[in-house]
Every structure is written in structure tokens, then in C-alpha cells.
Design a protein around this motif. Sequence first.
Motif, short mmCIF file in Angstrom:
data_model
loop_
_atom_site.label_atom_id
_atom_site.label_comp_id
_atom_site.label_asym_id
_atom_site.label_seq_id
_atom_site.Cartn_x
_atom_site.Cartn_y
_atom_site.Cartn_z
N LEU A 145 0.09 -13.68 12.42
CA LEU A 145 0.19 -13.13 11.07
C LEU A 145 -1.19 -12.98 10.42
O LEU A 145 -1.45 -11.99 9.73
N SER A 149 -2.68 -9.40 9.22
CA SER A 149 -2.95 -9.16 7.81
C SER A 149 -4.42 -8.86 7.55
O SER A 149 -4.76 -7.95 6.78
N LEU A 152 -5.43 -5.44 8.76
CA LEU A 152 -5.07 -4.45 7.74
C LEU A 152 -6.13 -4.39 6.65
O LEU A 152 -6.51 -3.30 6.20
N LEU A 234 -0.08 -9.43 3.53
CA LEU A 234 0.19 -8.37 4.51
C LEU A 234 0.90 -7.20 3.85
O LEU A 234 0.55 -6.04 4.07
N CYS A 237 -1.47 -5.17 1.60
CA CYS A 237 -2.36 -4.30 2.39
C CYS A 237 -1.62 -3.05 2.87
O CYS A 237 -2.18 -1.94 2.85
#
Length: 253
Positions: A145, A149, A152, A234, A237
Motif C-alpha cells: 500500500l 500510494s 501515485l 491513496l 492521489c
Amino acid sequence: MNLTAVAAIYRFEMARTFRTLAQSVVSPVLSTSLYFVVFGTAIGSRIDEVEGVSYGAFIVPGLIMLTVLTQSISNASFGIYFPKFIGTVYELLSAPASFLEITAGYVLAAATKALAIGLIILGTAFFFVDLTILHPGWMIAFLVLTCLSFSLLGFIIGIWAKNFEQLQLVPLLVVTPLVFLGGAFYSVSMLPPAWQAISLFNPVVYLVSGFRWSFFGVADVAVGWSIMAIAGFLLACLVAIAWIFRTGWRLRA
């Protein structure tokens, strides 16, 4: 979903990694090994334990997180900035691929590189300290994750940047200080109460805390808050990237 477009971008970005293997993999691993020597040996010899964990082992999650964050941002930002720099971004925008497919190709490649480096550093850590991972499944989940994230975020920075200097601006002047101030090398509970409260406004605290919990079962903030922080970042983004492609900001200028 045009998986052919995603796969083409992904393969291209991964091929670039193998052409610059020393810069992409060897350099961050050597740098992190120096952190182990300096912090784990020199400082660790003067600090026995932090929250019941030896100091050398305690800093491992923070070191991995420091490298993963910077590598995720750097790989993704350069990946999208270079087509802008040489002008091939217009061919990319005219291709039969949506913004999700373009983003997925670049972000998945950057996240894969950062994840691989993080796992290599984790393997390297076993040569320096006695390390036990209590929740390996959660450790991988937090790592994946985080890679996604911040890849991004790097993608957004690559679109925003107007020159190569700006590509390094956020990782060096924003992300790295936030990691050092986010409990990477100490527990937030060791700070005075006022600074503990201020630290909670640092988003990296939640990342490092959740990741460290997956190793040792100790955390500065509740694990649920860590998961919510990563998921919220996340999503934010993704929303920002959708707006960028819809308006053409810094892409069609």
C-alpha cells in the motif's frame, strides 16, 4: 480496461530499471547498509531497547520505509516526466488508453521497483540484527500500500515538475525530513507530550507506526488509523490524477 496498454508501459519502465541496475537497486541498498552500521552499531551500542525491542531491530521498519518512500516517488516521477521532457507524452495521450490505464502502467512499475528494493533491504537487515516479523501478512500489505500510494504521489510530482531539479525537491526537502521526524529512528512516545501531539500531524508517523507494528506488535498510533491514513492518501492521489488528465494541467501546455 486496456491491459495491453498497461502491460506495454509496465514492461518499458521495468526494462529501464535493468538498464540502470546499479543506480536503481545497488545504490539504495548500500546507503541503507550504512544506516545499519551507523545507527544500529554506533548508536545501538548505547541504547539497549526501545519498547522492549533492541534498537538495531527497532529501526529496521523505519529504514525500509525511508527507502521505499523515496524510491516510489523518484521512480514514478521520472517515469512520467521523461516523456514530457522529450515530447512523447503527446503520443501517450493520443493512444487508445484512459488515464487509469496510463497511470496503472507507470505506478505499478514504480511500485514494483520500490517493493523489490524494500524486500532486498529487509533481507539485508537479517545480516545485521536479530529480526522477527510477528505479522508477515500485514507487513507485506503495509509495504504494498505504501509503494502504491507514494508512487501515485511521485506520478503527480512528475507531471508538476518543470525541470529535473524539481523532481528531487519533494523527496529531499519534504519526504525525507518527514520520515526522520516521523519516528523512523525513535518512538514518538519518547518525546515530550507537546511534541507527541505535534507529531500526530505528520502523516509519515502513521505509516512507520503501522509498519513497525507488523514487525514487533508495538505502535505509536492505533493500527486502524494507520490503515485509514494510507487508504485516504491513496484515494486523494487518484482523485488528483483524474483531475489532471481531465483538465490537461501541465500535460498539454
